[in-house]
Scaffold this motif. Structure first.
Motif, mmCIF file in Angstrom:
data_model
loop_
_atom_site.group_PDB
_atom_site.id
_atom_site.type_symbol
_atom_site.label_atom_id
_atom_site.label_comp_id
_atom_site.label_asym_id
_atom_site.label_seq_id
_atom_site.Cartn_x
_atom_site.Cartn_y
_atom_site.Cartn_z
ATOM 1 N N PHE A 11 0.816 -1.209 0.000
ATOM 2 C CA PHE A 11 0.000 0.000 0.000
ATOM 3 C C PHE A 11 0.859 1.272 0.000
ATOM 4 O O PHE A 11 2.062 1.247 0.255
ATOM 5 C CB PHE A 11 -0.944 -0.013 1.210
ATOM 6 N N LEU A 12 0.181 2.372 -0.272
ATOM 7 C CA LEU A 12 0.813 3.692 -0.360
ATOM 8 C C LEU A 12 1.665 3.992 0.877
ATOM 9 O O LEU A 12 1.174 3.881 2.007
ATOM 10 C CB LEU A 12 -0.271 4.764 -0.486
ATOM 11 N N GLY A 13 2.891 4.359 0.647
ATOM 12 C CA GLY A 13 3.767 4.792 1.739
ATOM 13 C C GLY A 13 4.310 3.688 2.613
ATOM 14 O O GLY A 13 4.885 3.952 3.666
ATOM 15 N N SER A 14 4.184 2.435 2.197
ATOM 16 C CA SER A 14 4.620 1.339 3.077
ATOM 17 C C SER A 14 6.139 1.161 3.104
ATOM 18 O O SER A 14 6.681 0.594 4.067
ATOM 19 C CB SER A 14 3.954 0.029 2.638
ATOM 20 N N GLY A 15 6.828 1.616 2.061
ATOM 21 C CA GLY A 15 8.294 1.483 2.054
ATOM 22 C C GLY A 15 8.842 0.790 0.814
ATOM 23 O O GLY A 15 9.969 0.288 0.828
ATOM 24 N N LYS A 16 8.082 0.788 -0.280
ATOM 25 C CA LYS A 16 8.520 0.115 -1.511
ATOM 26 C C LYS A 16 9.750 0.797 -2.114
ATOM 27 O O LYS A 16 10.712 0.142 -2.493
ATOM 28 C CB LYS A 16 7.383 0.107 -2.563
ATOM 29 N N THR A 17 9.703 2.119 -2.214
ATOM 30 C CA THR A 17 10.838 2.823 -2.831
ATOM 31 C C THR A 17 12.073 2.697 -1.954
ATOM 32 O O THR A 17 13.200 2.551 -2.454
ATOM 33 C CB THR A 17 10.487 4.311 -3.059
ATOM 34 N N THR A 18 11.854 2.702 -0.633
ATOM 35 C CA THR A 18 12.986 2.530 0.293
ATOM 36 C C THR A 18 13.640 1.174 0.034
ATOM 37 O O THR A 18 14.870 1.058 -0.019
ATOM 38 C CB THR A 18 12.474 2.624 1.748
ATOM 39 N N ASP A 47 9.016 9.509 -7.217
ATOM 40 C CA ASP A 47 9.906 8.384 -6.923
ATOM 41 C C ASP A 47 10.923 8.166 -8.037
ATOM 42 O O ASP A 47 12.071 7.828 -7.776
ATOM 43 C CB ASP A 47 9.096 7.096 -6.722
ATOM 44 N N LYS A 161 8.368 -0.620 8.927
ATOM 45 C CA LYS A 161 8.007 0.434 9.900
ATOM 46 C C LYS A 161 7.771 -0.160 11.286
ATOM 47 O O LYS A 161 6.926 0.315 12.047
ATOM 48 C CB LYS A 161 6.794 1.247 9.422
ATOM 49 N N ASP A 163 9.615 0.075 13.658
ATOM 50 C CA ASP A 163 10.085 1.029 14.678
ATOM 51 C C ASP A 163 8.932 1.853 15.252
ATOM 52 O O ASP A 163 9.070 2.472 16.292
ATOM 53 C CB ASP A 163 11.146 1.975 14.083
ATOM 54 N N LEU A 164 7.794 1.862 14.582
ATOM 55 C CA LEU A 164 6.699 2.734 14.992
ATOM 56 C C LEU A 164 5.622 2.001 15.796
ATOM 57 O O LEU A 164 4.613 2.602 16.153
ATOM 58 C CB LEU A 164 6.059 3.380 13.750
ATOM 59 N N TYR A 191 12.717 0.583 7.771
ATOM 60 C CA TYR A 191 13.358 1.131 6.572
ATOM 61 C C TYR A 191 13.692 0.025 5.563
ATOM 62 O O TYR A 191 14.718 0.069 4.900
ATOM 63 C CB TYR A 191 14.569 1.991 6.952
ATOM 64 N N ARG A 287 -1.802 9.807 1.132
ATOM 65 C CA ARG A 287 -0.382 9.952 0.817
ATOM 66 C C ARG A 287 -0.182 11.290 0.140
ATOM 67 O O ARG A 287 -1.030 11.721 -0.667
ATOM 68 C CB ARG A 287 0.015 8.822 -0.148
ATOM 69 N N LYS A 289 3.317 13.604 -1.540
ATOM 70 C CA LYS A 289 4.776 13.668 -1.708
ATOM 71 C C LYS A 289 5.103 14.673 -2.782
ATOM 72 O O LYS A 289 4.314 14.862 -3.732
ATOM 73 C CB LYS A 289 5.359 12.290 -2.040
ATOM 74 N N ALA A 306 2.941 10.146 4.851
ATOM 75 C CA ALA A 306 2.406 8.778 4.741
ATOM 76 C C ALA A 306 2.012 8.321 6.134
ATOM 77 O O ALA A 306 2.753 8.553 7.092
ATOM 78 C CB ALA A 306 3.466 7.835 4.171
HETATM 79 N N1 LIG Z 1 9.614 5.530 10.547
HETATM 80 C C1 LIG Z 1 9.786 4.845 9.406
HETATM 81 N N2 LIG Z 1 9.659 5.483 8.229
HETATM 82 C C2 LIG Z 1 9.849 4.772 7.089
HETATM 83 C C3 LIG Z 1 10.183 3.402 7.107
HETATM 84 N N3 LIG Z 1 10.310 2.965 5.838
HETATM 85 C C4 LIG Z 1 10.057 4.031 5.051
HETATM 86 N N4 LIG Z 1 9.786 5.122 5.806
HETATM 87 C C5 LIG Z 1 9.432 6.470 5.321
HETATM 88 O O1 LIG Z 1 8.089 6.402 4.850
HETATM 89 C C6 LIG Z 1 7.932 7.256 3.712
HETATM 90 C C7 LIG Z 1 7.395 6.450 2.542
HETATM 91 O O2 LIG Z 1 8.370 5.500 2.150
HETATM 92 P P1 LIG Z 1 8.477 5.008 0.627
HETATM 93 O O3 LIG Z 1 9.588 4.034 0.549
HETATM 94 O O4 LIG Z 1 8.516 6.172 -0.290
HETATM 95 O O5 LIG Z 1 7.072 4.290 0.501
HETATM 96 P P2 LIG Z 1 6.405 3.752 -0.859
HETATM 97 O O6 LIG Z 1 5.712 2.494 -0.522
HETATM 98 O O7 LIG Z 1 7.403 3.707 -1.959
HETATM 99 O O8 LIG Z 1 5.354 4.918 -1.146
HETATM 100 P P3 LIG Z 1 4.427 5.079 -2.478
HETATM 101 O O9 LIG Z 1 5.237 4.627 -3.644
HETATM 102 O O10 LIG Z 1 4.086 6.500 -2.529
HETATM 103 O O11 LIG Z 1 3.262 4.214 -2.272
HETATM 104 C C8 LIG Z 1 9.296 7.886 3.448
HETATM 105 O O12 LIG Z 1 9.347 9.161 4.055
HETATM 106 C C9 LIG Z 1 10.256 6.913 4.135
HETATM 107 O O13 LIG Z 1 11.463 7.518 4.544
HETATM 108 C C10 LIG Z 1 10.322 2.750 8.390
HETATM 109 O O14 LIG Z 1 10.570 1.556 8.512
HETATM 110 N N5 LIG Z 1 10.102 3.534 9.486
#
Ligand SMILES: Nc1nc2c(ncn2[C@@H]2O[C@H](COP(=O)(O)OP(=O)(O)OP(=O)(O)O)[C@@H](O)[C@H]2O)c(=O)[nH]1
Length: 346
Positions: A11-18, A47, A161, A163-164, A191, A287, A289, A306
């Motif tokens: 889902f949106l903001g879950s950490g895919k790009t990371t 992204d 995530k 850590d949260l 992360y 979301r 960005k 996110a």
């Molecule tokens: N606290 C925390 N923040 C995280 C973690 N992983 C990612 N983030 C943050 O969450 C935000 C979204 O991370 P992305 O990797 O962009 O998520 P995404 O799934 O690619 O998002 P979309 O492509 O927009 O759906 C960024 O600001 C990251 O730095 C984590 O494990 N803990």
């Protein structure tokens, strides 16, 4: 020799790009040439820009729609473009509302099946929010179904995530995930840091490749936490089968609106006002960005909103500042009016 494909869903903001950024770093360390398909719901490639900045990699962008439904026809051509550059591995990062199964099916079509092979389908979960999705999005049945498909189709589920949240929440997530998928490996991390070796095992630069591509063993430990209780699925949990719907569109009421800074906003916006603006929309804004200029600060910031949290990072983005807003039933006119007013507050 078939090129392995790794699908990154969730889902949106879950950490895919990371996760993708880590995969690119690891790929580089292994001498691999990756190809990337980056799909975004919005008209701007936030992204894609981040990836190019970090990895300078072969990125093909599919913007303004979802590659599993509204832009499905474009995927084969996009993959052809990447294949022509002879990558060793292809990563497909989906939008947060895509059904990865549809992409896996596309890879089986005759034009691609001889040249590509699905190596892994990974779903990333936001540990802080995933348990609430069913109730938060209950009005959008299609979205809830897609989120379940993201779980049920994954070979690897990364609970990110961590850590949260408290450990108790991770237990509950594992239980929930195991209901929809009894086979997937589930790992817990933050992360998106996991041991990437099993994921990339068997993938080598093309000239060194052995004929049969081997998938890695299932030992993809996360950082701080191990799989909690692999016996959960053996204690009465069953994978939930859902009826196929005739037209599998995925994102239904979720839509993106891209807003640029209005003319005369050269001084930028105050960060606390922007954060307040994100929160003003409650659950309907899922979301946001973009690359923005902040009042009183030099340069540009990448802002990421996110799961009701806001992160800021320095950005070298050279263009006109903008923010992509993604949400459910966002009122575009109201959003635009309030956005303009933001820049003229005392
Ligand atoms: N606290 C925390 N923040 C995280 C973690 N992983 C990612 N983030 C943050 O969450 C935000 C979204 O991370 P992305 O990797 O962009 O998520 P995404 O799934 O690619 O998002 P979309 O492509 O927009 O759906 C960024 O600001 C990251 O730095 C984590 O494990 N803990």
């Amino acid at each position: 020799m078939k090129i392995p494909v790794i699908i990154l869903g969730g889902f949106l903001g879950s950490g895919k790009t990371t996760l993708l950024l880590s995969l690119l770093k690891e790929s580089k360390a292994r001498g691999l040439t990756p190809g990337i398909v980056m799909n975004e719901l919005g008209k701007k490639d936030v992204d894609g820009y981040i990836l190019q900045e970090h990895a300078g990699a072969n990125v093909e962008k599919l913007l303004d729609g979802c590659v599993c439904c509204s832009r499905k026809d474009e995927l084969p051509r996009t993959l052809e473009l990447l294949l022509a550059r002879r990558p060793d591995v292809i990563y497909i990062e989906l939008t947060g509302v895509a059904n990865p199964e549809e992409i896996a099916k596309s890879l089986l079509e005759p034009a691609l099946s001889g040249r590509l092979v699905l190596h892994y389908s990974i779903t990333v979960l936001d540990a802080e929010n995933v348990l609430e999705y069913g109730s938060r999005f209950s009005a959008d049945k299609q979205l809830v179904r897609t989120l379940r498909r993201q779980l049920s189709s994954a070979g690897l589920i990364i609970v990110n995530k961590s850590d949260l949240v408290e450990p108790e929440t991770l237990w509950r997530i594992e239980k929930m995930a195991s209901r929809y998928n009894t086979d997937a490996e589930i790992v817990f991390t933050h992360y998106s840091k996991i041991n990437l070796s099993p994921l990339l095992a068997g993938i080598a630069p093309q000239e060194q490749r052995t004929p049969a591509l081997q998938r890695g063993s299932r030992e993809i430990n996360g950082m701080a936490l191990k799989r909690i209780n692999s016996a959960v699925s053996g204690h009465g949990a069953t994978a939930v089968q859902e009826p196929e719907s005739a037209h599998e569109t995925s994102y239904s009421q979720v839509a993106a609106v891209t807003l640029t800074f209005p003319p005369g906003a050269a001084d930028g916006v105050r960060p606390e006002l922007l954060e307040g603006f994100f929160r003003e929309w409650g659950d309907s804004l899922v979301r946001a960005k973009g690359h923005v200029r902040l009042a009183g600060r030099d340069g540009v910031q990448l802002v990421q909103y996110a799961g009701n949290r806001c992160n800021w990072e320095f950005s070298r983005y050279p263009g006109q500042p903008y923010v992509v807003f993604i949400g459910l039933n966002l009122d575009e006119k109201q959003l635009t009016d309030r956005w303009s007013a933001l820049f003229y507050q005392p």
